[in-house]
Design an enzyme around this catalytic site. Structure first.
Site, PDB file in Angstrom:
ATOM      1  N   GLU A 154      -4.998  -6.840  14.552  1.00  0.00           N
ATOM      2  CA  GLU A 154      -4.488  -5.507  14.212  1.00  0.00           C
ATOM      3  C   GLU A 154      -5.641  -4.507  14.310  1.00  0.00           C
ATOM      4  OE1 GLU A 154      -0.812  -4.787  11.449  1.00  0.00           O
ATOM      5  OE2 GLU A 154      -2.578  -4.375  10.236  1.00  0.00           O
TER       6      GLU A 154
ATOM      7  N   GLY B 122      -4.912  -1.999   4.902  1.00  0.00           N
ATOM      8  CA  GLY B 122      -4.129  -3.135   4.412  1.00  0.00           C
ATOM      9  C   GLY B 122      -4.830  -4.463   4.666  1.00  0.00           C
ATOM     10  N   ARG B 123      -5.343  -4.636   5.888  1.00  0.00           N
ATOM     11  CA  ARG B 123      -5.959  -5.930   6.241  1.00  0.00           C
ATOM     12  C   ARG B 123      -7.366  -6.069   5.685  1.00  0.00           C
ATOM     13  NH1 ARG B 123      -4.897  -2.584  10.321  1.00  0.00           N
ATOM     14  NH2 ARG B 123      -6.569  -1.812  11.673  1.00  0.00           N
TER      15      ARG B 123
ATOM     16  N   LYS C 180       9.221  -0.889  14.659  1.00  0.00           N
ATOM     17  CA  LYS C 180       9.845  -0.588  13.360  1.00  0.00           C
ATOM     18  C   LYS C 180      10.882   0.521  13.527  1.00  0.00           C
ATOM     19  CE  LYS C 180       5.688  -1.334  10.506  1.00  0.00           C
ATOM     20  NZ  LYS C 180       4.754  -0.721   9.570  1.00  0.00           N
TER      21      LYS C 180
ATOM     22  N   LYS D 160       0.838  -1.194   0.000  1.00  0.00           N
ATOM     23  CA  LYS D 160       0.000   0.000   0.000  1.00  0.00           C
ATOM     24  C   LYS D 160       0.879   1.252   0.000  1.00  0.00           C
ATOM     25  CE  LYS D 160      -3.563   2.312   2.705  1.00  0.00           C
ATOM     26  NZ  LYS D 160      -4.532   2.244   3.791  1.00  0.00           N
TER      27      LYS D 160
ATOM     28  N   GLU E 108      10.435  -4.611   4.679  1.00  0.00           N
ATOM     29  CA  GLU E 108      10.522  -6.006   4.234  1.00  0.00           C
ATOM     30  C   GLU E 108      10.259  -6.101   2.733  1.00  0.00           C
ATOM     31  OE1 GLU E 108       8.835  -4.866   6.782  1.00  0.00           O
ATOM     32  OE2 GLU E 108       8.891  -6.252   8.495  1.00  0.00           O
TER      33      GLU E 108
ATOM     34  N   HIS F 110      -5.829 -33.617  16.799  1.00  0.00           N
ATOM     35  CA  HIS F 110      -4.727 -34.468  17.239  1.00  0.00           C
ATOM     36  C   HIS F 110      -3.580 -33.630  17.786  1.00  0.00           C
ATOM     37  CE1 HIS F 110      -6.644 -38.018  15.515  1.00  0.00           C
ATOM     38  NE2 HIS F 110      -7.133 -37.137  14.659  1.00  0.00           N
TER      39      HIS F 110
HETATM   40  O1  F6P Z   1       3.085  -3.160   9.854  1.00  0.00           O
HETATM   41  C1  F6P Z   1       1.719  -3.224   9.681  1.00  0.00           C
HETATM   42  C2  F6P Z   1       1.269  -2.855   8.299  1.00  0.00           C
HETATM   43  O2  F6P Z   1       1.191  -1.481   8.195  1.00  0.00           O
HETATM   44  C3  F6P Z   1      -0.039  -3.524   7.982  1.00  0.00           C
HETATM   45  O3  F6P Z   1      -1.123  -2.846   8.473  1.00  0.00           O
HETATM   46  C4  F6P Z   1       0.022  -3.619   6.511  1.00  0.00           C
HETATM   47  O4  F6P Z   1      -0.916  -4.539   6.013  1.00  0.00           O
HETATM   48  C5  F6P Z   1       1.448  -4.044   6.317  1.00  0.00           C
HETATM   49  O5  F6P Z   1       2.169  -3.310   7.287  1.00  0.00           O
HETATM   50  C6  F6P Z   1       2.024  -3.828   4.955  1.00  0.00           C
HETATM   51  O6  F6P Z   1       1.969  -2.511   4.560  1.00  0.00           O
HETATM   52  P1  F6P Z   1       2.179  -2.097   3.043  1.00  0.00           P
HETATM   53  O7  F6P Z   1       1.101  -2.709   2.239  1.00  0.00           O
HETATM   54  O8  F6P Z   1       2.108  -0.598   3.033  1.00  0.00           O
HETATM   55  O9  F6P Z   1       3.521  -2.601   2.615  1.00  0.00           O
END
Ligand code: F6P
Length: 537
Positions: free
Chosen positions: A354, A268-269, A505, A207, A213, A385
């Site tokens: 979240e 995002g979620r 972060k 987003k 990452e 199990h």
């Molecule tokens: O760290 C949490 C978050 O902001 C989530 O809410 C989001 O889905 C994810 O990181 C990834 O964010 P982006 O889509 O901006 O890379």
């Protein structure tokens, strides 16, 4: 300022009611009402929702619904659907429901009909997905794409992975899909190890397009590609982006013609049905993707228009509050009896935790009640199990959601009957258990008997549907989205921000240079300093 939840008349009434029924057993509730199994059922949108095995009476539901009314749920639902900026900490509308609004609907945000924009992105996705599926989208050397690697994390990963796994039956099987999320290099290394660069397309999904990452993995993927295809011109054929941030996308070197957009009013979620679902659409095809959107929309309509007493997400959300705040339950198990839904609990963890893992209310004060539960689970019968022992005989009360389908997508003889018999049996065992008398009648010794007793009275919901289709997946996801919203409104918190993820972060960004230059003075606490020294060796 909103009234405090715990001061509200419905809350107080619920508290007294809880004192009256907290020791009532499900055995006695069922014994006292032959029609209980029919009374506490909602059948709508093709979902059979049985909530009779909960520690409730009709009075409980009346009071919970009264609580929802007192907390303004109806007005909040209207506000969300109409695009009001209900995400007040970020001053944003919350319009994931617009992502699945049928073409021609009108939802205005800042004087623009967002549904028009949604459908123009869907059409662009459709053209692209079709060209990849038909082998028309060629890689730099002219070979068709066979491998699709989605790079993203959180909402830009969990929805795509979950949907791919859930709908694998519908996927085009000559295409390979991989999902890279973790900053751990092992994730990317394993994902591309056996792939040919010439036939590989990376979808960089983010987003913000700034997430550490995702951007680190995307840069490494670009290096991997260039090491094999050499020319910078290859990037345009092998990288596309899904983002709200055009500037960062072009800064990365991806042609914005190959960018699929979405908007700040999609959390995002809550984004798996936006362009973030591009990998899903390539896998299952546009028609199936549209069927999934239709499923989402049917559940939106149900949530929007059905009286609370018959409203599946509202009842689910309120039952959660009943256990968390009155029975002091800490967790909620989600137990899909369909192996395709193996990533569904993981997906729900972000959606629920979240969203509602917060203790500060909209007016900035701390809650004096519990909020979001820990969500967890695994598919049945595997979980039986493994951890079901604790659900049956442990010391915590763990409400369970059983999710099952009447028909299997792969109807092997016997399997489905065995699977569903187990699902139904688990709900029965949890609710009614096995008393000491029953155990003794079986001839079990007095010494062993206590170990074999199941006290029962452990609550569960059962969600039954016909068959796992894209449409039902959409309904299921929207159902949980709206249950989360219901809870957020009652608790008076904002389910749409996630400020609790920030501090870690920021601290990591301070530690990174300290790991790269051992001369840097360390001024953390003594534990953190020593952990860094240990890593540096
Ligand atoms: O760290 C949490 C978050 O902001 C989530 O809410 C989001 O889905 C994810 O990181 C990834 O964010 P982006 O889509 O901006 O890379």
């Amino acid at each position: 300022m909103k009234n405090r939840l715990t001061d509200s008349p419905a809350w107080k009434a619920l508290y007294s009611h809880f004192q009256e029924i907290k020791s009532t057993s499900l055995r006695s509730l069922f014994a006292g009402d032959a029609k209980r199994g029919e009374r506490f059922i909602i059948k709508d949108t093709g979902i059979y929702f049985d909530y009779s095995k909960h520690r409730i009476t009709t009075e409980t539901i009346d009071l919970l619904v009264r609580l929802a009314r007192e907390r303004g749920l109806a007005a909040n639902i209207e506000a969300m659907f109409s695009g009001e900026k209900i995400n007040i900490t970020e001053n944003r509308a919350v319009l994931h429901t617009a992502l699945r609004a049928p073409k021609g609907s009108i939802i205005m945000v800042d004087q623009k009909n967002v549904v028009t924009e949604v459908h123009s992105v869907l059409e662009k996705m459709t053209r692209f997905a079709n060209s990849v599926r038909r082998g028309e989208w060629k890689g730099y050397t002219g070979k068709p794409i066979r491998n699709i690697v989605n790079i993203g994390i959180g909402g830009s990963d969990l929805g795509p992975v979950m949907a791919y796994e859930a709908l694998k039956f519908y996927a085009q099987h000559n295409l390979t899909f991989r999902f890279v999320s973790n900053i751990d290099g092992n994730d990317l290394a394993e994902a591309v190890r056996d792939l040919q660069a010439e036939e590989t397309l990376f979808i960089v999904s983010s987003k913000t397009f700034t997430t550490l990452e995702t951007m680190t993995n995307a840069r490494r993927a670009r290096t991997w590609l260039l090491e094999r295809l050499v020319s910078e011109q290859a990037i345009a054929r092998h990288f596309v982006a899904v983002s709200t941030n055009e500037k960062e996308v072009s800064g990365f070197g991806i042609d914005t013609l190959n960018m699929f957009g979405f908007w700040d009013w999609v959390g995002g979620r809550y984004s798996m049905d936006s362009a973030i679902g591009l990998s899903t659409m390539i896998a299952i095809g546009p028609d199936n993707f549209y069927a999934m959107l239709d499923g989402f929309h049917q559940m939106d309509e149900h949530f929007h228009k059905t009286p609370f007493e018959r409203n599946i997400p509202v009842i689910m959300g309120l039952l959660g509050i009943w256990y968390i705040d009155f029975f002091n339950a800490q967790t909620q198990a989600v137990l899909p009896y369909d192996n395709y839904l193996k990533r569904f609990p993981a997906y729900l963890q972000q959606l629920t935790m979240e969203s509602n893992g917060k203790h500060i209310t909209l007016d900035g004060t701390a809650t004096d009640y519990q909020t979001g539960a820990v969500y967890w689970g695994e598919p049945g019968t595997n979980g039986q199990h493994s951890f079901y022992q604790l659900i049956h005989q442990g010391t915590s009360l763990i409400p369970c959601d059983f999710i099952g389908f009447r028909k299997s997508l792969n109807p092997l003889p016997l399997h489905q009957d065995y699977l569903i018999a187990n699902m139904i049996a688990q709900g029965e065992a949890l609710a009614f258990g096995k008393s000491a008398d029953e155990v003794k009648k079986e001839g079990v010794s007095d010494t062993l008997a206590p170990h074999k007793v199941f006290e029962g009275n452990r609550p569960s919901s059962t969600f039954f549907m016909e068959r796992l289709t894209p449409e039902y997946l959409g309904k299921l996801v929207a159902m949980y989205e709206h249950a989360v919203f219901t809870q957020g409104v009652v608790w008076g918190i904002n389910p749409f921000d996630q400020m609790g993820v920030e501090l870690g972060k920021v601290l990591a960004m301070k530690i990174i240079p300290e790991l790269q230059d051992r001369q840097k003075p360390l001024n953390h606490d003594s534990s953190t300093n020593d952990l860094i020294r240990y890593y540096l060796g």
